[in-house]
Design a protein around this motif. Structure first.
Motif, PDB file in Angstrom:
ATOM      1  N   HIS A  39       0.847  -1.192   0.000  1.00 24.88           N
ATOM      2  CA  HIS A  39       0.000   0.000   0.000  1.00 24.88           C
ATOM      3  C   HIS A  39       0.879   1.237   0.000  1.00 24.88           C
ATOM      4  O   HIS A  39       1.305   1.730   1.036  1.00 24.88           O
ATOM      5  N   ASP A  40       1.181   1.705  -1.193  1.00 24.16           N
ATOM      6  CA  ASP A  40       2.007   2.895  -1.374  1.00 24.16           C
ATOM      7  C   ASP A  40       1.390   3.698  -2.516  1.00 24.16           C
ATOM      8  O   ASP A  40       1.087   3.140  -3.578  1.00 24.16           O
ATOM      9  N   ALA A  41       1.232   4.978  -2.321  1.00 28.19           N
ATOM     10  CA  ALA A  41       0.592   5.831  -3.332  1.00 28.19           C
ATOM     11  C   ALA A  41       1.372   5.837  -4.647  1.00 28.19           C
ATOM     12  O   ALA A  41       0.773   5.923  -5.723  1.00 28.19           O
ATOM     13  N   ASP A  42       2.693   5.731  -4.563  1.00 28.51           N
ATOM     14  CA  ASP A  42       3.511   5.758  -5.778  1.00 28.51           C
ATOM     15  C   ASP A  42       3.401   4.469  -6.584  1.00 28.51           C
ATOM     16  O   ASP A  42       3.681   4.449  -7.780  1.00 28.51           O
ATOM     17  N   LEU A  43       2.992   3.381  -5.952  1.00 26.11           N
ATOM     18  CA  LEU A  43       2.870   2.101  -6.653  1.00 26.11           C
ATOM     19  C   LEU A  43       1.451   1.839  -7.149  1.00 26.11           C
ATOM     20  O   LEU A  43       1.246   0.927  -7.950  1.00 26.11           O
ATOM     21  N   GLU A  44       0.487   2.624  -6.679  1.00 28.61           N
ATOM     22  CA  GLU A  44      -0.921   2.373  -6.993  1.00 28.61           C
ATOM     23  C   GLU A  44      -1.203   2.337  -8.487  1.00 28.61           C
ATOM     24  O   GLU A  44      -1.891   1.462  -8.961  1.00 28.61           O
ATOM     25  N   GLU A  75      12.356   5.695 -11.501  1.00 24.95           N
ATOM     26  CA  GLU A  75      12.967   6.171 -10.260  1.00 24.95           C
ATOM     27  C   GLU A  75      11.940   6.214  -9.131  1.00 24.95           C
ATOM     28  O   GLU A  75      12.247   5.850  -7.985  1.00 24.95           O
ATOM     29  N   VAL A  76      10.728   6.626  -9.441  1.00 24.12           N
ATOM     30  CA  VAL A  76       9.664   6.707  -8.441  1.00 24.12           C
ATOM     31  C   VAL A  76       9.313   5.311  -7.936  1.00 24.12           C
ATOM     32  O   VAL A  76       9.142   5.087  -6.725  1.00 24.12           O
ATOM     33  N   VAL A  77       9.217   4.359  -8.858  1.00 27.82           N
ATOM     34  CA  VAL A  77       8.859   2.986  -8.491  1.00 27.82           C
ATOM     35  C   VAL A  77       9.962   2.356  -7.636  1.00 27.82           C
ATOM     36  O   VAL A  77       9.675   1.724  -6.610  1.00 27.82           O
ATOM     37  N   ILE A  78      11.220   2.543  -8.040  1.00 27.04           N
ATOM     38  CA  ILE A  78      12.335   1.983  -7.263  1.00 27.04           C
ATOM     39  C   ILE A  78      12.353   2.589  -5.863  1.00 27.04           C
ATOM     40  O   ILE A  78      12.536   1.878  -4.864  1.00 27.04           O
ATOM     41  N   ALA A  79      12.137   3.885  -5.753  1.00 29.56           N
ATOM     42  CA  ALA A  79      12.119   4.545  -4.443  1.00 29.56           C
ATOM     43  C   ALA A  79      10.975   3.999  -3.578  1.00 29.56           C
ATOM     44  O   ALA A  79      11.162   3.759  -2.371  1.00 29.56           O
ATOM     45  N   ALA A  80       9.815   3.764  -4.168  1.00 27.08           N
ATOM     46  CA  ALA A  80       8.680   3.229  -3.417  1.00 27.08           C
ATOM     47  C   ALA A  80       8.957   1.800  -2.956  1.00 27.08           C
ATOM     48  O   ALA A  80       8.620   1.424  -1.820  1.00 27.08           O
ATOM     49  N   LEU A  81       9.569   1.005  -3.818  1.00 32.35           N
ATOM     50  CA  LEU A  81       9.917  -0.367  -3.424  1.00 32.35           C
ATOM     51  C   LEU A  81      10.963  -0.369  -2.308  1.00 32.35           C
ATOM     52  O   LEU A  81      10.890  -1.181  -1.385  1.00 32.35           O
ATOM     53  N   GLU A  82      11.927   0.544  -2.395  1.00 34.41           N
ATOM     54  CA  GLU A  82      12.937   0.657  -1.331  1.00 34.41           C
ATOM     55  C   GLU A  82      12.291   1.036   0.004  1.00 34.41           C
ATOM     56  O   GLU A  82      12.682   0.531   1.047  1.00 34.41           O
ATOM     57  N   ARG A  83      11.294   1.932  -0.042  1.00 31.16           N
ATOM     58  CA  ARG A  83      10.596   2.329   1.186  1.00 31.16           C
ATOM     59  C   ARG A  83       9.854   1.153   1.818  1.00 31.16           C
ATOM     60  O   ARG A  83       9.704   1.074   3.025  1.00 31.16           O
ATOM     61  N   ASN A  84       9.367   0.241   0.977  1.00 36.35           N
ATOM     62  CA  ASN A  84       8.581  -0.895   1.451  1.00 36.35           C
ATOM     63  C   ASN A  84       9.391  -2.187   1.506  1.00 36.35           C
ATOM     64  O   ASN A  84       8.825  -3.276   1.547  1.00 36.35           O
ATOM     65  N   LYS A  85      10.701  -2.061   1.509  1.00 39.01           N
ATOM     66  CA  LYS A  85      11.596  -3.221   1.469  1.00 39.01           C
ATOM     67  C   LYS A  85      11.374  -4.172   2.648  1.00 39.01           C
ATOM     68  O   LYS A  85      11.360  -5.393   2.491  1.00 39.01           O
ATOM     69  N   LYS A  86      11.170  -3.624   3.841  1.00 37.80           N
ATOM     70  CA  LYS A  86      10.998  -4.451   5.042  1.00 37.80           C
ATOM     71  C   LYS A  86       9.732  -5.315   4.927  1.00 37.80           C
ATOM     72  O   LYS A  86       9.758  -6.516   5.218  1.00 37.80           O
ATOM     73  N   PHE A  87       8.637  -4.710   4.487  1.00 35.55           N
ATOM     74  CA  PHE A  87       7.394  -5.455   4.297  1.00 35.55           C
ATOM     75  C   PHE A  87       7.565  -6.538   3.237  1.00 35.55           C
ATOM     76  O   PHE A  87       7.148  -7.688   3.429  1.00 35.55           O
ATOM     77  N   LEU A  88       8.185  -6.186   2.106  1.00 29.41           N
ATOM     78  CA  LEU A  88       8.378  -7.134   1.017  1.00 29.41           C
ATOM     79  C   LEU A  88       9.271  -8.300   1.441  1.00 29.41           C
ATOM     80  O   LEU A  88       9.009  -9.446   1.084  1.00 29.41           O
TER      81      LEU A  88
END
Length: 143
Positions: A39-44, A75-88
């Motif tokens: 659940h990340d706005a940049d990945l929606e 770049e936006v997608v990679i940054a969003a995935l990095e932010r959610n790395k712990k959950f993933l």
């Protein structure tokens, strides 16, 4: 002198085990992203493909290559995935049975760009001229 020597793998993607685990992690990551569990706005608004996952020899590091559909906003997608790395990482650990949950790195998959560059090179006039030459006349010139 140690008894067990680890052989360097001649396979391009690593050992059979690395390839198998990488494929399992790839499937898990693709399922997580396809189901919209992050659940990340940049990945929606993005559909993300996971063409490859490369595992380190000790299986503790997974390099996940991703590409947003259409190649936009990488770049936006990679940054969003990095932010959610712990959950993933936790989700992958639940889905793939490993002794250690691998640490995850995200990279943009550059293979599509490289394929396009090669395709453009093949369409250049110089290459087309070489391709149009008759192979039989080439053999006669060599003799």
């Amino acid at each position: 002198m140690p008894r067990h020597h680890q052989k360097k793998s001649s396979a391009p993607g690593g050992s059979q085990r690395q390839l198998r685990v990488g494929e399992q992690v790839r499937h898990a990551m693709a399922d997580i992203l396809a189901q919209g569990n992050v659940h990340d706005a940049d990945l929606e608004g993005h559909i993300i493909t996971v063409p490859e996952v490369r595992m380190s020899p000790d299986l503790k590091l997974a390099t996940v290559y991703v590409m947003p559909l259409g190649g936009r906003d990488t770049e936006v997608v990679i940054a969003a995935l990095e932010r959610n790395k712990k959950f993933l990482r936790g989700e992958v650990a639940r889905r793939v049975n490993l002794k250690f949950a691998p640490d995850i790195r995200f990279r943009v998959d550059e293979r599509f760009d490289e394929a396009e560059r090669i395709e453009k090179l093949l369409r250049t006039p110089a290459v087309q001229k070489d391709l149009e030459q008759d192979p039989a006349s080439d053999r006669e010139e060599e003799q």
